[in-house]
Motif scaffolding. Structure first.
Motif, mmCIF file in Angstrom:
data_model
loop_
_atom_site.group_PDB
_atom_site.id
_atom_site.type_symbol
_atom_site.label_atom_id
_atom_site.label_comp_id
_atom_site.label_asym_id
_atom_site.label_seq_id
_atom_site.Cartn_x
_atom_site.Cartn_y
_atom_site.Cartn_z
ATOM 1 N N TYR A 256 56.233 -38.405 56.142
ATOM 2 C CA TYR A 256 56.044 -38.782 54.435
ATOM 3 C C TYR A 256 54.883 -39.998 54.476
ATOM 4 C CZ TYR A 256 59.287 -35.425 53.632
ATOM 5 O OH TYR A 256 60.292 -34.008 53.557
ATOM 6 N N PHE B 268 65.314 -30.228 54.487
ATOM 7 C CA PHE B 268 63.748 -31.250 54.604
ATOM 8 C C PHE B 268 62.481 -30.178 54.962
ATOM 9 C CE2 PHE B 268 66.961 -34.243 54.292
ATOM 10 C CZ PHE B 268 66.466 -34.579 53.708
ATOM 11 N N ALA C 94 54.210 -30.740 50.426
ATOM 12 C CA ALA C 94 54.782 -31.900 50.731
ATOM 13 C C ALA C 94 54.104 -32.304 51.713
ATOM 14 C CB ALA C 94 55.824 -32.106 50.710
ATOM 15 N N VAL C 95 53.794 -31.681 52.937
ATOM 16 C CA VAL C 95 53.871 -32.123 54.120
ATOM 17 C C VAL C 95 52.315 -32.271 54.470
ATOM 18 C CG1 VAL C 95 54.248 -31.428 56.502
ATOM 19 C CG2 VAL C 95 55.660 -30.931 55.255
ATOM 20 N N ALA D 204 65.599 -34.665 49.633
ATOM 21 C CA ALA D 204 64.530 -34.555 50.345
ATOM 22 C C ALA D 204 63.139 -34.833 49.142
ATOM 23 C CB ALA D 204 64.286 -32.289 50.204
ATOM 24 N N ASP D 205 64.047 -34.804 47.779
ATOM 25 C CA ASP D 205 63.336 -35.235 46.626
ATOM 26 C C ASP D 205 62.197 -35.928 47.115
ATOM 27 O OD1 ASP D 205 62.808 -32.441 45.915
ATOM 28 O OD2 ASP D 205 64.493 -32.877 44.641
ATOM 29 N N LYS E 62 61.564 -37.720 49.621
ATOM 30 C CA LYS E 62 60.072 -38.327 50.702
ATOM 31 C C LYS E 62 60.854 -39.261 51.880
ATOM 32 C CE LYS E 62 56.358 -35.410 48.882
ATOM 33 N NZ LYS E 62 55.130 -35.701 48.200
#
Length: 568
Positions: free
Chosen positions: A90, A286, A340-341, A540-541, A543
């Motif tokens: 992240y 995740f 996100a990744v 998870a949100d 990060k």
């Protein structure tokens, strides 16, 4: 030269050795005594964390020999053995220190020089030094031609410069060497070199990690914390017990009851059935970077026509199907890449664009290509085609979603999709042989952006396609697009980050246009924790700086360093 903060932002590193390094160099501290009880209504905390990260299974095996040819091996080796570096997913895939405190890479991207931390010791008290690193990284060459299971590290030479410095020369130049090396756990030369590795079972691993084996039975492995661990202390978790359960339903019941503190299962309707049922209960997913997908056979039948593949993809309301067995995996981007990744590695026109149904557009695609639907079959040129979908019967989510796909195609296009539910072994064998029309599988994987699109059963490199009936190692769809193949080949060898990104855009555009597969959800690491004894699991949100999966390695160490008794 390139220093420690080298960014690897086009890399996806999967597995247990992902973690952050919030570690003080050479630091060791006395452990904090856990609460005898918990304030605020938490259960009494004895410092014991009970967990399962294997999933349903009847027994454990006591064999941590990393090279053993034996079929039955132990899990959790990364609780004892550690890598030189870790990757912060992240933080733009930044490589950060672990057993190595710094490193340099030459401009040609062929040589990496590591400086090791001082005062790191193995769990038997012996010092960790450059000899251990050389011994570990030269294992493939040393044991080549034996019955031992030895991976190819793609290393040409390893040289000890001094007790704390090692130079590693790779066989080929590349941008991903740091991430590759982050997957290799260091081994103690003074122990491993004296063993007959063909028969050695390594009952009680001696590692640099924070744990040692305390007790073993086929139903439970107990590990205990080291008071002399070189890194930041794990203040409250004194002991871990890896236990077994028969099936996921019994596993969920154990977590709900607080008899199992931590586990890694998909949990349908987790908010209502788990998180709302107990204070502090948490369930997180995740992202791994890729997802679960429908593969289309591009070498035979109706699905050899991209109009059919596109129409099927467009006609399904994937978001609705996922609600049939909701486990928290989000709807996928149209490219199958988790934004996100991968972030800026997505082509600009696809950023923020999720799959959405377009039944009218699907019908237009079929009509424009000369297809009609009659009696539930696709018809063209006087030939009719019945479509089949192959899935895995024991995967409850896949099995449920496959029924949803069938219903969606019947409702939207009038197609009668025949769903065939197989065992995992049967499914793998048939998919790799090309014996399918549609198949449920995974789309996207690997650590390089080129690997994401070229590796796994959904690889897109036409050079990897094999004839129907022959077992594929990748590209089970038998997809071939010369532009994509050319782009992937250049991506695999290029050292130019910007060029690789642009080539990635080429591949993404072809994937969306040709639809050899469609990824419908973001695959994830599932983690659930009971709130009865422990708290501290990140969301998870948020990060987090580490991915809190309990498979072992730096990531798990960071998770345990942040856990504390519930109510404390």
């Amino acid at each position: 030269m390139i220093n420690t903060s080298t960014r690897l932002n086009r890399r996806l590193f999967l597995g247990a050795s992902l973690a952050t390094a919030a570690v003080a160099a050479g630091c060791s501290a006395e452990r904090t005594k856990p609460n005898a009880g918990a304030a605020g209504g938490g259960a009494a905390n004895d410092g014991v964390l009970t967990m399962n990260f294997l999933g349903p299974g009847p027994t454990y095996y006591r064999n941590w020999n990393p090279f053993t040819p034996a079929e039955n091996k132990s899990i959790g080796a990364a609780y004892f053995y550690e890598p030189l570096i870790r990757i912060n997913r992240y933080a733009g895939f930044t490589a950060e220190p672990w057993l190595a405190e710094k490193w340099e890479i030459n401009d040609a991207r062929t040589e990496l020089t590591f400086t090791l931390r001082d005062k790191v010791t193995w769990s038997d008290g012996e010092a960790f030094d450059a000899d251990d690193v050389v011994f570990t990284l030269t294992a493939p060459e040393r044991y080549k031609g034996t019955s031992l299971v030895v991976p190819d590290y793609k290393i040409a030479r390893v040289a000890k410069i001094d007790a704390r410095t090692v130079k590693v020369t790779m066989k080929e130049p590349g941008l991903g060497h740091l991430v590759d090396l982050a997957t290799i756990n260091m081994l103690p030369q003074h122990i491993v070199s004296k063993q007959d590795l063909a028969t050695w079972t390594n009952d009680s691993p001696v590692g640099t990690g924070p744990w040692t084996v305390k007790a073993f039975s086929p139903q439970q492995i107990t590990i205990q914390g080291r008071d002399d661990y070189w890194g930041e202390p794990i203040p409250f978790v004194k002991e871990c017990r890896w236990t077994v359960f028969a099936n996921e339903d019994s596993g969920r019941a154990l977590v709900s009851q607080g008899k199992l503190d931590l586990a890694t299962m998909a949990w349908p309707n987790a908010q209502q059935t788990f998180m709302d049922k107990g204070k502090g209960n948490t369930y997180q997913v995740f992202p791994t970077g890729g997802g679960q997908a429908l593969l289309f056979n591009c070498a035979k039948g109706a699905t050899a026509d991209k109009a059919v593949r596109r129409a099927i993809s467009m006609s399904i309301d994937f978001a609705k199907v996922l609600t049939l067995y909701p486990v928290g995996t989000p709807l996928a981007n149209v490219t199958g890449m988790a934004e996100a990744v991968w972030g800026e590695k997505l082509a600009p026109e696809f950023r923020g664009k999720l799959l959405a149904p377009d039944v009218a557009g699907a019908k237009s695609e079929l009509a424009a290509a000369g297809w009609t639907v009659k009696d539930g079959k696709l018809v063209k040129g006087g030939k009719s085609y019945t479509l089949t979908l192959k899935t895995v019967s024991q995967y409850t989510d896949w099995s449920t979603w496959s029924d949803g796909f069938k219903e969606q195609l019947q409702t939207g296009l009038g197609l009668d999709l025949r769903v065939i539910k197989l065992t995992s072994d049967q499914h793998t064998k048939q998919v790799l042989a090309g014996d399918f029309d549609l198949a449920m599988e995974f789309g996207g994987g690997g650590s390089l952006l080129s690997d994401f699109f070229a590796g796994g059963s959904a690889g897109l490199n036409g050079g990897d396609a094999v004839p129907l009936g022959d077992p594929a190692t990748t590209n089970a769809m038998r997809y071939g697009n010369p532009e994509v193949t050319k782009a992937l080949n250049e991506m695999a060898s290029s050292l130019d980050e910007d060029r690789i990104t642009q080539l990635g855009y080429v591949v993404q555009r072809a994937l969306v246009a040709d639809r050899p597969y469609v990824t419908y959800n973001q695959a994830g690491n599932f983690v659930q924790m009971s709130g009865k004894k422990w708290t501290g699991m990140p969301t998870a949100d948020s990060k987090p700086a580490y991915i809190p999966v309990p498979y072992g390695g730096p990531e798990t160490t960071m998770l345990f360093q942040n856990l504390k008794p519930a109510g404390a």
